[in-house]
Design a protein around this motif. Structure first.
Motif, short mmCIF file in Angstrom:
data_model
loop_
_atom_site.label_atom_id
_atom_site.label_comp_id
_atom_site.label_asym_id
_atom_site.label_seq_id
_atom_site.Cartn_x
_atom_site.Cartn_y
_atom_site.Cartn_z
N ARG A 173 -9.66 -1.77 1.93
CA ARG A 173 -8.93 -1.94 3.17
C ARG A 173 -8.25 -0.65 3.61
O ARG A 173 -8.20 -0.32 4.81
CB ARG A 173 -7.89 -3.05 3.02
CG ARG A 173 -8.49 -4.45 2.89
CD ARG A 173 -7.40 -5.49 2.68
NE ARG A 173 -7.95 -6.81 2.53
CZ ARG A 173 -8.16 -7.66 3.54
NH1 ARG A 173 -7.86 -7.27 4.78
NH2 ARG A 173 -8.66 -8.85 3.32
N THR A 184 -0.72 -15.00 -5.43
CA THR A 184 -0.14 -13.91 -6.22
C THR A 184 1.14 -14.34 -6.89
O THR A 184 1.42 -13.98 -8.03
CB THR A 184 0.10 -12.69 -5.31
OG1 THR A 184 -1.13 -12.31 -4.68
CG2 THR A 184 0.64 -11.54 -6.13
N THR A 218 -2.92 -15.52 -0.07
CA THR A 218 -2.95 -14.54 -1.16
C THR A 218 -1.56 -14.33 -1.74
O THR A 218 -1.43 -14.10 -2.95
CB THR A 218 -3.50 -13.21 -0.64
OG1 THR A 218 -2.76 -12.78 0.52
CG2 THR A 218 -4.97 -13.33 -0.26
N PHE A 219 -0.54 -14.42 -0.88
CA PHE A 219 0.83 -14.27 -1.39
C PHE A 219 1.19 -15.43 -2.31
O PHE A 219 1.77 -15.22 -3.39
CB PHE A 219 1.81 -14.20 -0.22
CG PHE A 219 3.26 -14.09 -0.65
CD1 PHE A 219 3.76 -12.88 -1.10
CD2 PHE A 219 4.09 -15.19 -0.61
CE1 PHE A 219 5.08 -12.76 -1.50
CE2 PHE A 219 5.41 -15.09 -1.01
CZ PHE A 219 5.91 -13.87 -1.45
N GLY A 221 -5.42 -13.45 9.69
CA GLY A 221 -4.90 -12.52 8.69
C GLY A 221 -3.58 -12.98 8.11
O GLY A 221 -3.31 -12.83 6.92
N ALA A 222 -2.71 -13.57 8.99
CA ALA A 222 -1.43 -14.09 8.49
C ALA A 222 -1.65 -15.25 7.52
O ALA A 222 -0.98 -15.34 6.49
CB ALA A 222 -0.56 -14.54 9.67
N GLU A 263 -4.37 -15.74 5.68
CA GLU A 263 -4.89 -15.16 4.45
C GLU A 263 -3.79 -14.48 3.65
O GLU A 263 -3.78 -14.53 2.42
CB GLU A 263 -6.01 -14.17 4.77
CG GLU A 263 -7.26 -14.81 5.34
CD GLU A 263 -8.31 -13.79 5.72
OE1 GLU A 263 -7.99 -12.58 5.64
OE2 GLU A 263 -9.44 -14.18 6.07
N THR A 264 -2.86 -13.85 4.38
CA THR A 264 -1.74 -13.20 3.69
C THR A 264 -0.88 -14.22 2.96
O THR A 264 -0.47 -14.01 1.81
CB THR A 264 -0.88 -12.43 4.70
OG1 THR A 264 -1.70 -11.45 5.36
CG2 THR A 264 0.28 -11.74 4.00
#
Length: 337
Positions: A269, A83, A79-80, A72-73, A75-76
């Motif tokens: 989510r 973004t 995505t960050f 998850g980190a 992917e974060t």
């Protein structure tokens, strides 16, 4: 024709499939599906009780969560980063393109507008309108649930088919619906053409201003007396402006699509975080609805006794039933005859 091997996980997908089969769920069916969802929730909550565990069990339970946290980190971060690129890189490119487009369009507007401030304001309004219309087109189509058809490779057969449709030829001719944002798309084409025309005329301003005489004589003089350098300069300026306009439209479209996807994913989510059993409950209800619609389709396809009316396509066929979820997560349906 039945599709027993097809699997659905949401009620919406099952209802869409049932509508395609000509079967809709009755209020009684929906009430029974609600009971099935409630029964599934109780089973899921009871099947995962909190019990005392040793350190090995706690580690075995914690380690997959740790891997999920690391994933998850990652992917974060991805995505960050994406973004940041989309949020900062795309607007930066768009601003640079807008500045260039503004200058090109400004030179064209100054041919008929003597006030510089008003011409500059009009140029900004035109180039910004090009972006706003692209966002508006996607917003209207998304709100209406409209999806464009897949692009097809060009061929003479397709061209003749479009020509036949335009002329209204053929016994099977039927009108085709336009996009709900058709008006904005037509306006976007007009704005694009205006930007390109103004940019071209602006680059030719130094050659047009000293010309005297009738307009057709001036056109002949431009075509016959212009040097290769001037022609390539005009062509290069036109191509650059076209690339800038189309790139701005493409980036605007991408930003609009990604915004819708991100908002939908965030909503999903949040829904899962509020109710962790929502997906499993929805899947159980979808299986029950699929079994119900499948049985209705088979019942309708069976031979109808003499004198009995055949239900119309799309007519709701009421069938009382009692639904429950067995211990293995399956769905059982009992008919009340």
């Amino acid at each position: 024709m039945t599709t027993q091997n097809q699997k659905f996980n949401t009620l919406a997908d099952v209802e869409s499939w049932g509508a395609a089969q000509g079967v809709v769920l009755t209020p009684k069916d929906r009430e029974n599906l609600g009971k099935i969802m409630a029964s599934e929730r109780v089973r899921l909550e009871q099947s995962s009780p909190e019990t005392a565990k040793g350190w090995a069990d706690r580690w075995n339970s914690f380690y997959p969560r740790l891997l999920e946290a690391v994933t998850g980190a990652g992917e974060t971060l991805l995505t960050f980063a994406q973004t940041v690129i989309v949020s900062l890189g795309v607007p930066t490119v768009l601003v640079l393109l807008l500045i260039v487009e503004h200058q090109r369009v400004l030179h064209g507007i100054e041919l008929f507008e003597t006030d510089y401030n008003l011409a500059s304001f009009a140029a900004w309004a035109l180039v910004l309108l090009n972006l706003v219309l692209e966002f508006q087109v996607h917003y209207v189509e998304h709100q209406a649930g409209y999806r464009e058809e897949l692009a097809q490779r060009s061929s003479l057969r397709l061209w003749f088919r479009r020509l036949a449709y335009w002329l209204g030829l053929g016994d099977s001719w039927t009108p085709e619906n336009e996009s709900p944002a058709h008006r904005y798309k037509s306006l976007l084409k007009l704005v694009t053409f205006a930007i390109l025309a103004l940019a071209l005329v602006g680059s030719m301003r130094s050659v047009i201003e000293p010309l005297q005489g009738a307009w057709y004589e001036a056109l002949v003089e431009i075509l016959t007396d212009s040097s290769l350098l001037l022609i390539l300069t005009w062509l290069g300026g036109l191509l650059f402006t076209a690339a800038a306009v189309l790139a701005a439209q493409g980036l605007s479209r991408y930003v609009a699509i990604r915004t819708v996807e991100i908002v939908a994913d965030m909503s999903k989510r949040q829904a899962v975080a509020v109710d962790p059993h929502a997906v499993a409950i929805e899947s159980a209800a979808a299986r029950a609805a699929q079994a119900l619609i499948q049985e209705k389709v088979e019942k309708r396809a069976a031979k109808v006794p003499f004198g009995q009316a055949v239900p119309d396509r799309g007519e709701a066929v009421s069938m009382p039933m009692n639904g429950s979820v067995n211990g293995h997560g399956g769905v059982s349906i009992e008919r009340n005859n």
